[in-house]
Design a protein around this motif. Structure first.
Motif, short mmCIF file in Angstrom:
data_model
loop_
_atom_site.label_atom_id
_atom_site.label_comp_id
_atom_site.label_asym_id
_atom_site.label_seq_id
_atom_site.Cartn_x
_atom_site.Cartn_y
_atom_site.Cartn_z
N ALA A 18 2.67 52.24 38.95
CA ALA A 18 3.21 51.17 38.12
C ALA A 18 4.49 50.59 38.74
O ALA A 18 4.66 49.36 38.81
CB ALA A 18 3.49 51.67 36.71
N SER A 19 5.39 51.47 39.20
CA SER A 19 6.64 51.01 39.79
C SER A 19 6.42 50.22 41.07
O SER A 19 7.08 49.21 41.32
CB SER A 19 7.55 52.20 40.07
N ARG A 20 5.49 50.69 41.88
CA ARG A 20 5.23 50.02 43.15
C ARG A 20 4.64 48.63 42.95
O ARG A 20 5.07 47.65 43.57
CB ARG A 20 4.30 50.89 44.00
N VAL A 21 3.66 48.51 42.07
CA VAL A 21 2.98 47.24 41.89
C VAL A 21 3.81 46.26 41.08
O VAL A 21 3.85 45.06 41.37
CB VAL A 21 1.60 47.46 41.23
N LEU A 22 4.48 46.75 40.04
CA LEU A 22 5.23 45.87 39.14
C LEU A 22 6.73 46.02 39.30
O LEU A 22 7.50 45.92 38.34
CB LEU A 22 4.83 46.15 37.68
N SER A 23 7.16 46.27 40.53
CA SER A 23 8.58 46.53 40.78
C SER A 23 9.50 45.40 40.33
O SER A 23 10.66 45.64 39.99
CB SER A 23 8.80 46.81 42.27
N SER A 24 9.02 44.17 40.34
CA SER A 24 9.86 43.03 39.96
C SER A 24 10.02 42.89 38.46
O SER A 24 10.87 42.13 38.00
CB SER A 24 9.27 41.73 40.53
N TRP A 25 9.21 43.59 37.69
CA TRP A 25 9.22 43.40 36.24
C TRP A 25 9.57 44.65 35.44
O TRP A 25 10.11 44.55 34.35
CB TRP A 25 7.85 42.89 35.77
N LEU A 26 9.25 45.83 35.96
CA LEU A 26 9.51 47.06 35.21
C LEU A 26 10.92 47.56 35.46
O LEU A 26 11.32 47.72 36.62
CB LEU A 26 8.52 48.15 35.60
N PRO A 27 11.68 47.86 34.41
CA PRO A 27 13.00 48.47 34.61
C PRO A 27 12.84 49.83 35.29
O PRO A 27 11.87 50.55 35.03
CB PRO A 27 13.55 48.62 33.19
N PRO A 28 13.76 50.23 36.16
CA PRO A 28 13.67 51.55 36.80
C PRO A 28 13.84 52.65 35.77
O PRO A 28 14.45 52.45 34.71
CB PRO A 28 14.82 51.53 37.80
N ILE A 29 13.28 53.82 36.06
CA ILE A 29 13.41 54.96 35.15
C ILE A 29 14.34 55.98 35.78
O ILE A 29 14.29 56.23 36.99
CB ILE A 29 12.04 55.60 34.82
#
Length: 438
Positions: free
Chosen positions: A346-357
């Motif tokens: 999820a982080s790799r594909v949607l890196s521009s939209w998902l807040p970091p955890i």
């Protein structure tokens, strides 16, 4: 290698059985340690065994290629249902049930048994809670029909229909369902990257006169936020200051190697602490544990009696056995590994939209709605792409503010399906919102 596989298939070697250490196995078979090491390595690669540091090597249960009950490969990919990723839990539970039947225990679990739960089941759950950093006594613990049942019982004891109940601004869908069913008036409290803000909570108690707070301090759903210890201290003090009660849902604490100390541990006299076995094992077990304030314990027994008499003893027996034989710990480790893998996708594909955890990964991520987007359009466009997202009304904010949607990472049967869904969502977010969907 072939002999090991045949012995597992025939049942001569049982799933969960611990193998001899490599050196001892080599001596017993008259082979070199190198030969045994290679055999163990190949067996692990083929999924026949698994090694656990400090515990040994165990025979694996045979895993189906795809989770049973899922549709064909062209069925919609469901990112709306927050279930744990598959880790062979059906085989583990089936083995426990077979053991119960083989030992003649089933008849002892099918009668009217104590509302609070059988004592040995409560003792096992106390052991599990200790691994989460929670101190409990079997006399304080109540076994319920899952976490939702425990939350419902706690709400009914600490509030009345029509009362205001404070929650995080974005709250668990089960709370929304309970408020609709029992006429509770939910009041959302502002939160930030550390969870509920103390100033907003203090103000909300003062302005509304509420006497109950429901919250999920660890991997909150739907946002995935985890409160740091200092914030938990502050929230506990505010609950105590207003002579209120806390209902704490700790469904995801098991995902931490060292879970944060629950708020309830700070104010046990004012807290209902709930932990279920839905996410660490399987939702269909419908088993949870609740610790209630001492002043409510007699009423808790009656509340469980009134709403189901008792949690299903057979399922509680399964949970207790899996705690004692180590299968629950093994399931937890595998689910942590799955959570890490799926969050990486999820982080790799949607890196521009998902807040970091910043905390250990869970089974869901919060996707803030990009500027110019509407939730209805995002859900509809995703559906056209073969992806099911939670409709806006199912996971809603209690007060106005920045909108978003929860992405559940556990339901897809394979990581490839999850990556396919993430790529499609990325494509939708990158394209102009279609007017026909608005």
């Amino acid at each position: 290698m072939e002999s090991l596989e045949e012995d597992i298939a025939s049942g001569q070697i049982k799933p969960g059985m611990r193998l001899l250490p490599q050196r001892e196995m080599a001596q017993r078979l008259g082979l070199s340690i190198g030969t045994i090491s290679k055999a163990y390595s190949e067996a692990e690669q083929r999924g026949l065994i698994s090694g656990e540091v400090g515990r040994g090597t165990f025979v694996q249960r045979r895993k189906p290629e795809q989770r049973k009950g899922y549709g064909p490969s062209d069925a919609p990919i469901n990112l709306a249902l927050n279930v744990p990723p598959y880790t062979g839990e059906d085989e583990v539970i089936a083995s426990a049930l077979a053991e119960i039947a083989a030992q003649g225990e089933m008849a002892n679990l099918l009668g009217y048994l104590p509302h609070q739960g059988i004592r040995r089941h409560r003792e096992a759950m106390v052991i599990w809670l200790a691994s989460l950093g929670v101190t409990a006594d079997p006399d304080e613990l109540f076994i319920t029909h899952g976490g939702q049942h425990a939350i419902s019982v706690a709400l009914n004891l600490a509030s009345a229909p029509g009362d205001i109940v404070l929650t995080e601004r974005f709250t668990y869908s089960g709370m929304i369902a309970l408020s609709a069913q029992n006429s509770y008036r939910l009041h959302g409290v502002a939160a930030n990257a550390d969870g509920l803000t103390p100033e907003a909570l203090d103000r909300a108690f003062g302005e509304t006169g509420a006497k109950v707070l429901f919250c999920m301090p660890t991997l909150q759903t739907p946002t995935g936020v985890t409160m740091p210890e200092e914030r938990r201290d502050a929230i506990a003090e505010i609950v105590r200051k207003h002579n209120a009660y806390l209902i704490e849902d700790d469904a995801y604490a098991f995902l931490f190697e060292n879970p944060p100390r629950p708020i309830s541990e700070r104010i046990p006299e004012r807290s209902f602490y709930v932990v279920s076995f839905a996410k660490c094992l399987a939702p269909g077990l419908r088993i949870a544990a609740m610790i209630a304030p001492a002043s409510f314990r007699d009423r808790c027994n009656n509340a469980i009696r009134a709403t189901g008499w008792m949690a299903t003893p057979v399922m509680a027996e399964v949970v207790a056995r899996l705690i004692h034989n180590g299968d629950l710990v093994r399931q937890v480790r595998r689910k942590r590994e799955k959570a890490a893998v799926r969050n990486e996708i999820a982080s790799r594909v949607l890196s521009s939209w998902l807040p970091p955890i910043s905390s250990p990964p869970g089974f869901h991520r919060w996707l803030p709605l990009p500027a110019g987007r509407t939730l209805n359009a995002l859900v509809t466009q995703a559906a056209h792409a073969g992806i099911t997202l939670a409709p806006p009304g199912a996971l809603q904010q209690v007060d106005r503010g920045t909108l978003g949607i929860r992405l559940c990472l556990g339901h897809p049967s394979a990581e490839a399906d999850l990556e396919k869904a993430m790529v499609e969502i990325k494509r939708i977010l990158e394209m102009t919102e279609a007017i026909s969907f608005v």
